[in-house]
Every structure is written in structure tokens, then in C-alpha cells.
Design an enzyme around this catalytic site. Structure first.
Site, PDB file in Angstrom:
ATOM      1  N   ASN A  17       0.963  -1.018   0.348  1.00 58.77           N
ATOM      2  CA  ASN A  17       0.126   0.020   0.155  1.00 58.77           C
ATOM      3  C   ASN A  17       1.148   0.796   0.022  1.00 58.77           C
ATOM      4  OD1 ASN A  17      -1.527   2.552   0.551  1.00 58.77           O
ATOM      5  ND2 ASN A  17      -2.798   1.080   2.431  1.00 58.77           N
ATOM      6  N   LYS A  19      -0.418   4.633  -0.421  1.00 58.41           N
ATOM      7  CA  LYS A  19      -0.529   5.453   0.318  1.00 58.41           C
ATOM      8  C   LYS A  19      -0.252   6.952  -0.781  1.00 58.41           C
ATOM      9  CE  LYS A  19      -0.353   3.544   5.078  1.00 58.41           C
ATOM     10  NZ  LYS A  19       0.196   3.572   6.434  1.00 58.41           N
ATOM     11  N   HIS A 104      -9.384   1.587   4.522  1.00 58.80           N
ATOM     12  CA  HIS A 104      -8.655   1.175   5.035  1.00 58.80           C
ATOM     13  C   HIS A 104      -8.516   1.880   6.582  1.00 58.80           C
ATOM     14  CE1 HIS A 104      -4.595   2.412   6.376  1.00 58.80           C
ATOM     15  NE2 HIS A 104      -3.760   0.963   5.459  1.00 58.80           N
ATOM     16  N   GLU A 106      -7.526   4.523   7.787  1.00 57.92           N
ATOM     17  CA  GLU A 106      -7.195   5.849   7.377  1.00 57.92           C
ATOM     18  C   GLU A 106      -8.200   6.740   6.778  1.00 57.92           C
ATOM     19  OE1 GLU A 106      -3.211   5.837   5.363  1.00 57.92           O
ATOM     20  OE2 GLU A 106      -2.390   4.929   7.603  1.00 57.92           O
ATOM     21  N   GLU A 174      -5.823  -4.823  10.413  1.00 58.11           N
ATOM     22  CA  GLU A 174      -4.315  -4.170  10.953  1.00 58.11           C
ATOM     23  C   GLU A 174      -5.099  -3.132  12.089  1.00 58.11           C
ATOM     24  OE1 GLU A 174      -2.798  -2.836   6.877  1.00 58.11           O
ATOM     25  OE2 GLU A 174      -4.620  -1.905   6.879  1.00 58.11           O
ATOM     26  N   GLY A 180       1.617   2.580  10.918  1.00 57.39           N
ATOM     27  CA  GLY A 180       3.084   3.311  11.101  1.00 57.39           C
ATOM     28  C   GLY A 180       3.718   4.050  12.471  1.00 57.39           C
ATOM     29  N   SER A 219       3.459  -2.425  10.837  1.00 55.09           N
ATOM     30  CA  SER A 219       4.509  -1.993  10.977  1.00 55.09           C
ATOM     31  C   SER A 219       5.116  -2.824  10.354  1.00 55.09           C
ATOM     32  CB  SER A 219       5.158  -0.997  12.579  1.00 55.09           C
ATOM     33  OG  SER A 219       3.950  -0.132  12.396  1.00 55.09           O
TER      34      SER A 219
END
Ligand code: PGA
Length: 257
Positions: A17, A19, A104, A106, A174, A180, A219
Site C-alpha cells: 500500500n 498510500k 482502510h 485512514e 490492521e 505506521g 508496521s
């Protein structure tokens, strides 16, 4: 429901990904570096790269013959129309994508994308023969307050459409607190949640005749990929930051092979 065939363990899926990262020149170089390693070796996993939309066309030209597949990072829930700034599943297909990441965290957290919307998007994507990578994950607050399973169950049940099969759907676990941050859950925590997701799917989502793949994200690095992939129930990885570094990403691919 049949027990998940071990073939998924022998042939994991690694989804990159990218992003909102990468300008044209540097991204083409990144792909070239990844491609060189892949073409030099026999890889034992399925590799999917999900770049920003601006790179889809250029990547589509470079990808044939490499064995790597391409995916979008999102799509609209309708097939076309007056939706400024959006991208449709049909457009992703037109760019030769085979996959799309949906839900996702985010997007769930920053633009309030809810599970019901994710489900509609997945239906539209499946209608275009895209395989959806449907993301679910709990916050640290939810985990600390013993709510992780409640949240994951709700997301799994409400994000996955009736037309989902083990072929057109991959579930990505996730944990938001691992994305991250450089922190990953323990192997036990990952194993427990993957087993729980398998359980929810087999007990409550009758549309699946065979269990879908459940992959882990958050991560992932060249150093931890192998041990996470060896956890029972982990069928692959969704990789963010480490997929932007060709050497690191190659280590992950090797760990999967
Ligand atoms: P990360 O991102 O690997 O950088 O933690 C994973 C993801 O958000 O899919």
C-alpha cells in the site's frame, strides 16, 4: 465450511500500500528495483502493488510479464456519474487493476468511512471482477478496554457483502495502533485475532463456501515479516511504509517465499 486450505500458507499474498506517496520518476525507479529482484528469483507468493491513482497508468505499462498485480487504494460505491474527485471500480479495472483496498482505517477515521459504505463499495468492485482487500482494525483504546473483538466483529459483519467469496475477498486485520507506529502486536495477539476473524466468518457469514484469506497489516518490516507470516491463520501481509523501500520490500517477499 471447509478448513482453510493450507495452500494459502504455502503461497501467501503480499499487498503493498503505497498510500499518498510517490511522484512519477521516483516511483518508476522503485518499481524497477522491485521488479529486478522479482525477475531474478522464483518468488513463492502473490505480490500486489497499490500505488496512488496518478501512477496507475505508467505502472500498468511496466507490470505485464512480472507476475506482479496491481490494485487501487479505494473506489466509489457507484459505477460512474457526477462524483467529483472520485474514482470508480470500472476505472481501476480499465487501468488493469485486479485488486482494490477498501475500508482502510485512514479512511474510516479521517473521512468517517463506515462499514455499510465499505460494503457497497465492495459490491461495486466485485461486479468489476476486482478482488477486495477489506480492512478491519481496532484502536488502542478499544483494545485496552476489551472491545477489540466487538469492533472487529462489527466491521467484518457489516463491511463484507453477500456476494463475497474466498476468491474475490481478502480480509486485512490492521490494528490501528500498529499502523505506521513501529509497534506490532505480539504473535499471540495476532494469532488470536486471526482465529477470531475466521470464527466470525465461518459462523456468521454463510456466503463463504470456503474461508477467505486473512492477512495482517501494521508496521511490517523485513525483520518481522517471517515470524508474523508463521503465525497460524496469517495468509499474507498488507505493507505500508516498508513497501516504499525496494530492499525492505524484497526482504518481505523473501520472507513470504
Ligand atoms: P504500515 O502501514 O506498514 O506503514 O504500518 C500499513 C497500512 O496502513 O496498510
Amino acid at each position: 465450511m471447509a478448513r482453510k486450505e493450507r495452500i494459502t500458507k504455502d503461497y501467501p499474498i503480499i499487498v503493498a500500500n503505497w498510500k499518498m506517496n510517490g511522484l512519477l520518476r521516483e516511483s518508476m525507479q522503485l518499481f524497477k528495483d522491485i521488479r529486478t529482484s522479482i525477475l531474478d528469483s522464483l518468488i513463492g507468493c502473490e505480490v500486489v502493488i497499490c500505488p496512488p491513482y496518478t501512477l496507475l497508468r505508467d505502472l500498468a505499462e511496466k507490470i505485464p510479464g512480472t507476475g506482479v498485480k496491481m490494485g487501487g487504494q479505494n473506489c466509489h460505491h457507484l459505477s460512474d456519474g457526477a462524483h467529483t474527485g472520485e474514482i470508480s471500480a470500472k476505472m481501476l479495472k480499465d487501468m488493469t487493476c485486479d485488486f482494490v483496498i477498501l475500508g482502510h482505517s485512514e479512511r474510516r477515521t479521517t473521512i468517517n468511512e463506515g462499514s455499510e459504505l465499505v460494503k457497497k463499495k465492495a459490491e461495486t468492485a466485485h461486479a468489476q471482477s476486482l478482488t477486495t482487500v477489506i480492512c478491519v482494525g481496532e484502536t488502542l483504546y478499544e483494545r485496552d478496554n476489551d472491545l477489540a473483538k466487538v469492533v472487529i466483529r462489527e466491521q467484518v459483519l457489516h463491511s463484507i457483502p453477500k456476494d463475497a467469496t474466498d476468491q474475490n475477498t481478502v480480509i486485512a486485520y490492521e490494528p490501528i495502533w500498529a499502523i505506521g507506529t513501529g509497534t506490532t502486536p505480539t504473535m499471540e495477539q495476532i494469532g488470536e485475532m486471526h482465529k477470531y476473524i475466521e470464527h466470525v466468518v465461518s459462523e456468521e457469514l454463510k456466503q463463504f463456501k470456503n474461508p477467505p484469506r486473512v492477512i495482517y497489516g501494521g508496521s511490517i518490516s523485513g525483520d518481522n515479516a517471517k515470524s508474523i507470516l508463521s503465525v497460524d491463520g496469517v495468509d499474507g501481509l498488507l505493507v505500508g511504509k516498508a513497501s516504499l523501500d525496494a530492499k525492505e520490500f524484497w526482504k518481505i517477499i523473501q520472507a513470504a517465499g
